[in-house]
Design a protein around this motif. Structure first.
Motif, PDB file in Angstrom:
ATOM      1  N   LYS A 104     -45.805  -3.392  35.905  1.00 25.29           N
ATOM      2  CA  LYS A 104     -44.656  -4.304  35.822  1.00 25.29           C
ATOM      3  C   LYS A 104     -43.519  -3.723  34.971  1.00 25.29           C
ATOM      4  CE  LYS A 104     -46.432  -7.696  38.210  1.00 25.29           C
ATOM      5  NZ  LYS A 104     -46.881  -8.987  37.783  1.00 25.29           N
ATOM      6  N   LYS A 105     -43.808  -2.602  34.330  1.00 28.78           N
ATOM      7  CA  LYS A 105     -42.862  -2.062  33.343  1.00 28.78           C
ATOM      8  C   LYS A 105     -41.486  -1.739  33.938  1.00 28.78           C
ATOM      9  CE  LYS A 105     -42.414   1.581  29.962  1.00 28.78           C
ATOM     10  NZ  LYS A 105     -43.098   2.383  28.970  1.00 28.78           N
ATOM     11  N   GLU A 106     -41.482  -1.068  35.090  1.00 31.61           N
ATOM     12  CA  GLU A 106     -40.202  -0.662  35.669  1.00 31.61           C
ATOM     13  C   GLU A 106     -39.343  -1.888  36.019  1.00 31.61           C
ATOM     14  OE1 GLU A 106     -40.572   1.972  39.018  1.00 31.61           O
ATOM     15  OE2 GLU A 106     -38.400   1.842  39.383  1.00 31.61           O
ATOM     16  N   ALA A 107     -39.993  -2.898  36.591  1.00 29.57           N
ATOM     17  CA  ALA A 107     -39.252  -4.117  36.963  1.00 29.57           C
ATOM     18  C   ALA A 107     -38.672  -4.793  35.727  1.00 29.57           C
ATOM     19  CB  ALA A 107     -40.183  -5.076  37.717  1.00 29.57           C
ATOM     20  N   VAL A 108     -39.462  -4.867  34.656  1.00 25.90           N
ATOM     21  CA  VAL A 108     -38.986  -5.529  33.429  1.00 25.90           C
ATOM     22  C   VAL A 108     -37.854  -4.717  32.799  1.00 25.90           C
ATOM     23  CG1 VAL A 108     -39.640  -6.303  31.113  1.00 25.90           C
ATOM     24  CG2 VAL A 108     -41.189  -6.674  33.030  1.00 25.90           C
ATOM     25  N   GLN A 109     -38.047  -3.411  32.782  1.00 25.88           N
ATOM     26  CA  GLN A 109     -37.027  -2.511  32.232  1.00 25.88           C
ATOM     27  C   GLN A 109     -35.678  -2.713  32.942  1.00 25.88           C
ATOM     28  OE1 GLN A 109     -38.474   0.146  30.161  1.00 25.88           O
ATOM     29  NE2 GLN A 109     -36.425   0.781  29.552  1.00 25.88           N
ATOM     30  N   LYS A 110     -35.738  -2.734  34.285  1.00 26.15           N
ATOM     31  CA  LYS A 110     -34.500  -2.916  35.059  1.00 26.15           C
ATOM     32  C   LYS A 110     -33.922  -4.313  34.845  1.00 26.15           C
ATOM     33  CE  LYS A 110     -35.355   0.091  39.026  1.00 26.15           C
ATOM     34  NZ  LYS A 110     -35.841   0.047  40.421  1.00 26.15           N
ATOM     35  N   ALA A 111     -34.809  -5.290  34.769  1.00 26.62           N
ATOM     36  CA  ALA A 111     -34.346  -6.674  34.599  1.00 26.62           C
ATOM     37  C   ALA A 111     -33.617  -6.845  33.277  1.00 26.62           C
ATOM     38  CB  ALA A 111     -35.532  -7.634  34.679  1.00 26.62           C
ATOM     39  N   LEU A 112     -34.143  -6.214  32.252  1.00 26.91           N
ATOM     40  CA  LEU A 112     -33.570  -6.406  30.912  1.00 26.91           C
ATOM     41  C   LEU A 112     -32.366  -5.524  30.646  1.00 26.91           C
ATOM     42  CD1 LEU A 112     -36.294  -7.882  30.359  1.00 26.91           C
ATOM     43  CD2 LEU A 112     -36.192  -6.915  28.089  1.00 26.91           C
ATOM     44  N   TYR A 113     -32.467  -4.271  31.087  1.00 24.43           N
ATOM     45  CA  TYR A 113     -31.462  -3.303  30.660  1.00 24.43           C
ATOM     46  C   TYR A 113     -30.610  -2.725  31.790  1.00 24.43           C
ATOM     47  CZ  TYR A 113     -34.594  -3.642  26.670  1.00 24.43           C
ATOM     48  OH  TYR A 113     -35.366  -4.134  25.650  1.00 24.43           O
ATOM     49  N   GLY A 114     -30.918  -3.102  33.031  1.00 26.12           N
ATOM     50  CA  GLY A 114     -30.124  -2.604  34.156  1.00 26.12           C
ATOM     51  C   GLY A 114     -28.915  -3.497  34.383  1.00 26.12           C
ATOM     52  N   LYS A 115     -28.209  -3.206  35.482  1.00 25.74           N
ATOM     53  CA  LYS A 115     -27.067  -4.048  35.848  1.00 25.74           C
ATOM     54  C   LYS A 115     -27.578  -5.377  36.394  1.00 25.74           C
ATOM     55  CE  LYS A 115     -23.771  -0.523  37.118  1.00 25.74           C
ATOM     56  NZ  LYS A 115     -23.650   0.482  38.148  1.00 25.74           N
ATOM     57  N   VAL A 116     -26.772  -6.422  36.259  1.00 25.87           N
ATOM     58  CA  VAL A 116     -27.111  -7.698  36.896  1.00 25.87           C
ATOM     59  C   VAL A 116     -26.837  -7.493  38.381  1.00 25.87           C
ATOM     60  CG1 VAL A 116     -26.548 -10.149  37.066  1.00 25.87           C
ATOM     61  CG2 VAL A 116     -26.527  -9.004  34.830  1.00 25.87           C
ATOM     62  N   ASP A 117     -27.920  -7.470  39.159  1.00 29.12           N
ATOM     63  CA  ASP A 117     -27.825  -6.981  40.532  1.00 29.12           C
ATOM     64  C   ASP A 117     -28.814  -7.745  41.411  1.00 29.12           C
ATOM     65  OD1 ASP A 117     -27.976  -5.472  42.843  1.00 29.12           O
ATOM     66  OD2 ASP A 117     -28.191  -3.528  41.808  1.00 29.12           O
ATOM     67  N   PRO A 118     -28.355  -8.290  42.537  1.00 27.68           N
ATOM     68  CA  PRO A 118     -29.285  -9.022  43.414  1.00 27.68           C
ATOM     69  C   PRO A 118     -30.433  -8.143  43.924  1.00 27.68           C
ATOM     70  CG  PRO A 118     -27.107  -8.870  44.428  1.00 27.68           C
ATOM     71  CD  PRO A 118     -26.973  -8.329  43.038  1.00 27.68           C
ATOM     72  N   ALA A 119     -30.292  -6.817  43.793  1.00 27.58           N
ATOM     73  CA  ALA A 119     -31.393  -5.933  44.190  1.00 27.58           C
ATOM     74  C   ALA A 119     -32.549  -6.036  43.195  1.00 27.58           C
ATOM     75  CB  ALA A 119     -30.902  -4.492  44.270  1.00 27.58           C
ATOM     76  N   VAL A 120     -32.286  -6.605  42.022  1.00 26.19           N
ATOM     77  CA  VAL A 120     -33.329  -6.876  41.012  1.00 26.19           C
ATOM     78  C   VAL A 120     -33.122  -8.332  40.564  1.00 26.19           C
ATOM     79  CG1 VAL A 120     -34.382  -6.158  38.817  1.00 26.19           C
ATOM     80  CG2 VAL A 120     -33.162  -4.481  40.211  1.00 26.19           C
ATOM     81  N   PRO A 121     -33.653  -9.281  41.307  1.00 30.78           N
ATOM     82  CA  PRO A 121     -33.351 -10.685  40.999  1.00 30.78           C
ATOM     83  C   PRO A 121     -33.571 -11.065  39.535  1.00 30.78           C
ATOM     84  CG  PRO A 121     -34.436 -10.527  43.117  1.00 30.78           C
ATOM     85  CD  PRO A 121     -34.468  -9.146  42.527  1.00 30.78           C
ATOM     86  N   ALA A 122     -34.608 -10.528  38.908  1.00 31.53           N
ATOM     87  CA  ALA A 122     -34.873 -10.898  37.514  1.00 31.53           C
ATOM     88  C   ALA A 122     -33.760 -10.452  36.572  1.00 31.53           C
ATOM     89  CB  ALA A 122     -36.211 -10.314  37.057  1.00 31.53           C
ATOM     90  N   SER A 123     -32.893  -9.531  37.005  1.00 30.28           N
ATOM     91  CA  SER A 123     -31.789  -9.101  36.133  1.00 30.28           C
ATOM     92  C   SER A 123     -30.818 -10.260  35.879  1.00 30.28           C
ATOM     93  CB  SER A 123     -31.043  -7.904  36.734  1.00 30.28           C
ATOM     94  OG  SER A 123     -30.406  -8.288  37.941  1.00 30.28           O
ATOM     95  N   PHE A 124     -30.822 -11.276  36.751  1.00 34.98           N
ATOM     96  CA  PHE A 124     -29.948 -12.441  36.542  1.00 34.98           C
ATOM     97  C   PHE A 124     -30.346 -13.223  35.297  1.00 34.98           C
ATOM     98  CE2 PHE A 124     -26.839 -12.940  39.951  1.00 34.98           C
ATOM     99  CZ  PHE A 124     -27.143 -11.784  40.666  1.00 34.98           C
ATOM    100  N   LEU A 125     -31.552 -12.971  34.807  1.00 33.82           N
ATOM    101  CA  LEU A 125     -31.975 -13.651  33.573  1.00 33.82           C
ATOM    102  C   LEU A 125     -31.105 -13.212  32.392  1.00 33.82           C
ATOM    103  CD1 LEU A 125     -35.854 -13.450  34.006  1.00 33.82           C
ATOM    104  CD2 LEU A 125     -34.379 -15.431  34.402  1.00 33.82           C
ATOM    105  N   GLN A 126     -30.446 -12.061  32.537  1.00 37.68           N
ATOM    106  CA  GLN A 126     -29.539 -11.614  31.466  1.00 37.68           C
ATOM    107  C   GLN A 126     -28.407 -12.612  31.239  1.00 37.68           C
ATOM    108  OE1 GLN A 126     -28.115  -7.541  31.930  1.00 37.68           O
ATOM    109  NE2 GLN A 126     -30.039  -6.929  32.858  1.00 37.68           N
ATOM    110  N   LEU A 127     -28.140 -13.444  32.255  1.00 35.64           N
ATOM    111  CA  LEU A 127     -27.045 -14.418  32.145  1.00 35.64           C
ATOM    112  C   LEU A 127     -27.471 -15.675  31.399  1.00 35.64           C
ATOM    113  CD1 LEU A 127     -25.775 -14.155  35.837  1.00 35.64           C
ATOM    114  CD2 LEU A 127     -24.920 -12.938  33.835  1.00 35.64           C
ATOM    115  N   HIS A 128     -28.768 -15.781  31.112  1.00 38.15           N
ATOM    116  CA  HIS A 128     -29.292 -16.998  30.477  1.00 38.15           C
ATOM    117  C   HIS A 128     -29.319 -16.828  28.952  1.00 38.15           C
ATOM    118  CE1 HIS A 128     -32.111 -20.194  29.412  1.00 38.15           C
ATOM    119  NE2 HIS A 128     -31.844 -20.734  30.595  1.00 38.15           N
TER     120      HIS A 128
END
Ligand code: GLP
Length: 238
Positions: A202-226
């Motif tokens: 799960k590490k790569e997904a979490v890494q991208k979600a937290l530190y990547g761009k807010v991008d619909p290609a990684v839905p969890a990245s939208f959590l950065q907006l919360h």
């Protein structure tokens, strides 16, 4: 987002359960947003133990789940309603009428999505939303794509997700192709969000979600907006 690294799955689960219990203690009539998948199973066991030892009551608590497979009813062992009954509801004193999941057998799926959105609105907000994360960064069944839906919708499951979830079915061909899921808008309305991730896969997904761009290609990245997300994981993020 706040990241708390724990030693292992057991400690992630214990901490998640403590947070949920603290919420229920403080506000017995709170609304819990619940998730399925293997990740929250141990958390649910801790909640069940606390209730059985009479340390907590869920009598006034409501729950609303993220998603349900299209075509599976509550008697089907692979349905998420069956999962919730087996892993949590039947072990605690929550009232059946206070537990909510989409109806995967609804004849009119669009109407069921609208019903779920109005139910969500009527509950006046989720106090604490528990989330797992798919290896492709999905949350609920909000799959990676060019755009994300804000509202509850029928999602087409990616082959990656169907393959990952096939471990709970006798074969890949039995995994439904569609599911009803809360949209990202609904998930982001929760007051607090607790995301659990265990295991290097799960590490790569979490890494991208937290530190990547807010991008619909990684839905969890939208959590950065919360404004209030806590991630409990058992691996180091770089
Ligand atoms: C499913 C669920 C998600 C869950 C994901 C990860 O696709 N719809 O809510 O987060 O699986 O599951 P697991 O915890 O088994 O890795």
């Amino acid at each position: 987002m706040k990241v708390i690294q724990k030693k292992d799955y057991e400690e992630i689960s214990r901490t998640a359960a403590e947070r949920i219990l603290a919420m229920v203690q403080e506000k017995p009539s709170c609304v819990l947003g619940l998730a399925t998948g293997s990740t929250p199973i141990r958390t649910y066991e801790f909640l069940a133990m606390a209730c059985q030892q009479r340390r907590i009551t869920f009598e006034k608590t409501c729950s609303i789940n993220l998603d349900e497979y299209v075509g599976l009813g509550e008697a089907d062992p692979q349905s998420y309603r069956f999962f919730m009954e087996t892993h949590l509801f039947r072990h605690i004193d929550i009232k059946r009428e206070n537990t909510h999941l989409p109806d995967g057998l609804a004849a009119d799926l669009e109407a069921e999505c609208r019903r779920y959105d109005s139910l969500y609105a009527q509950l006046s907000g989720v106090d604490l939303q528990l989330l797992g994360i798919g290896q492709n960064g999905h949350i609920g069944f909000n799959e990676p794509g060019a755009v994300l839906d804000a509202n509850t919708h029928v999602a087409l499951l990616s082959e990656n997700t169907r393959a990952a979830n096939s471990r709970n079915f006798s074969s890949l061909s039995e995994v439904p192709h569609r599911a009803i899921t809360l949209g990202m808008g609904g998930i982001l309305k929760a007051r607090h969000i607790l995301l659990l991730a265990s295991g290097e896969q799960k590490k790569e997904a979490v890494q991208k979600a937290l530190y990547g761009k807010v991008d619909p290609a990684v839905p969890a990245s939208f959590l950065q907006l919360h404004p209030d997300v806590t991630v409990l994981c058992d691996f180091a993020l770089t």
